[in-house]
Design an enzyme around this catalytic site. Structure first.
Site, PDB file in Angstrom:
ATOM      1  N   LYS A 272       0.649 -19.081 -21.804  1.00 60.96           N
ATOM      2  CA  LYS A 272       1.863 -19.599 -22.453  1.00 60.96           C
ATOM      3  C   LYS A 272       2.530 -20.551 -21.471  1.00 60.96           C
ATOM      4  CE  LYS A 272       4.801 -19.570 -25.932  1.00 60.96           C
ATOM      5  NZ  LYS A 272       4.461 -20.167 -27.237  1.00 60.96           N
TER       6      LYS A 272
ATOM      7  N   TYR B 150       2.300  -5.298 -17.223  1.00 60.49           N
ATOM      8  CA  TYR B 150       1.974  -3.871 -17.263  1.00 60.49           C
ATOM      9  C   TYR B 150       2.332  -3.176 -15.947  1.00 60.49           C
ATOM     10  CZ  TYR B 150      -0.705  -3.466 -21.635  1.00 60.49           C
ATOM     11  OH  TYR B 150      -1.089  -3.395 -22.938  1.00 60.49           O
TER      12      TYR B 150
END
Ligand code: IPM
Ligand code: MN
Length: 367
Positions: free
Chosen positions: A191, A142
């Site tokens: 991840k 972001y």
């Protein structure tokens, strides 16, 4: 004690639901002997209309001078065609960055009276859902470097996921401390099978866990976590994850409770405020729902419960916070529902009436 609250009603249903939260706060103040003072501020679409920018400096300054911030919702179709940095959403991202609100707490609980609203199989719903997503809110993709370049494959664009040791450590600490007050389980979602940033993230969460021996920690890849959320939501107590994974998983978590209109959130910056332990911004998880605006049908419960989180996290007023939450539960148990959570044989009420019912029950829990 007097607390100064910056109020940003925002757009769409934001002003209506915030008004009910303020009424509930005022009643809680009367009952428990606290005074709340409000400074009303503009951000989002309403600020674009009034000042030509989504996040005026005056709003940032006034928030900094307050003990906490109560926000309704921002955004609407009127502003959807504006360029990225002029859109109402910029106000949210700007407030998070300017106020250093790195820890976003999003509880998702299936209220026993609302089991009907859960879209999962009844046997899964019956096992209960009560989790909290602890989302990193001021880092990662972001806020990472981004840009566009011309290539021989045409124009290309890129965004960067980057996390530092300290950014991960502080959100991990927040998650473990949150777990200490709940079910004492943390699931780290990343991840790490693909991303280097996730491998550092996992190392730091693991290292931080050593300081919290009473908390059970497990790790899940984000793709698997999104499956487990609908297959076995009871597995989760506290989820800690990155900004983007947290954005996605908290929406999924909110949907399995069947009532996004019920879910509050807190965004904290780890610094004490003049009024109490930690400065924070509190807002419903739901958006501005422009189609419902001004119709007295929106559910104010997410905003009311956000105010309860404010009492607890920013002012350390546990008793009034629990009283507000108890009043909401009592109203639901008595069968009152706004349209979004309406079901057979229940009593449909509007935004204001729901606020009034919560206020009435608040009086009863204490007196
Ligand atoms: C949220 C919202 C925001 C986000 C948008 C409006 C910028 O989706 O609070 O989850 O992506 O963080
Ligand atoms: Mn989101």
């Amino acid at each position: 004690m007097t607390y100064n609250i910056a109020v940003i009603p925002g757009d769409g249903i934001g002003p209506e639901v915030t008004a009910e939260a303020v009424r509930v706060l005022n009643r809680a103040g009367e009952i428990f002997g606290h005074e709340f003072k409000y400074t009303e501020l503009f951000a989002g679409g309403s600020a674009i209309d009034k000042f030509g920018e989504p996040l005026p400096q005056r709003t940032i300054d006034a928030c900094r001078q307050s003990d906490s911030v109560l926000l309704g919702a921002v955004g609407g179709w009127q502003w959807d065609t504006l360029p990225g940095d002029k859109r109402p959403e910029r106000a949210l991202l700007g407030l998070r960055a300017e106020l250093g609100l790195y820890a976003n707490l999003r509880p998702a609980r299936l209220h026993p009276a609302l089991t009907d609203a859960c879209p999962l199989r009844p046997d899964v719903a019956a096992r209960g859902i009560d989790m909290i997503v602890v989302r990193e809110l001021t880092g990662g993709i972001y806020f990472g470097e981004r840009g566009r370049v011309q290539t021989d494959m045409g124009e290309a664009a890129w965004d960067t996921e980057r996390y530092s040791y300290e950014e991960v450590r502080r959100i991990a600490v927040c998650a473990f401390k949150t777990a200490e007050r709940r079910g004492r389980r943390v699931t780290n979602v990343d991840k790490a099978n693909v991303l280097e940033s996730s491998r550092l993230w996992r190392e730091v969460v693991q290292e931080t866990a050593a300081g919290f021996p009473g908390i059970a920690l497990d790790h899940m890849y984000v793709d698997n976590a999104s499956m487990q959320l609908i297959r076995d939501p009871g597995h989760f107590d506290v989820i800690v994850t990155t900004n983007m994974f947290g954005d996605i998983l908290s929406d999924e978590a909110s949907q399995i409770t069947g009532s996004i209109g019920m879910l509050p959130s807190a965004s904290l910056n780890g610094r004490s405020s003049p009024g109490g332990p930690e400065f924070g911004m509190y807002e419903p998880v739901h958006g501005s729902a422009p189609d419902l605006a001004g119709k007295d049908t929106a559910n104010p419960i997410a905003s009311v419960l956000s105010a309860a989180m404010m009492l607890r996290h920013s002012f350390a007023l546990e008793e009034p916070a629990a009283a507000v939450e108890g009043a909401v539960t009592a109203v639901l148990d008595a069968g009152y529902r706004t349209s979004d959570i309406m079901s057979h044989n229940k009593i449909r009420v509007g935004t204001k009436k729901m606020g009034t019912l919560i206020i009435e029950n608040l009086g009863m829990t204490k007196l």
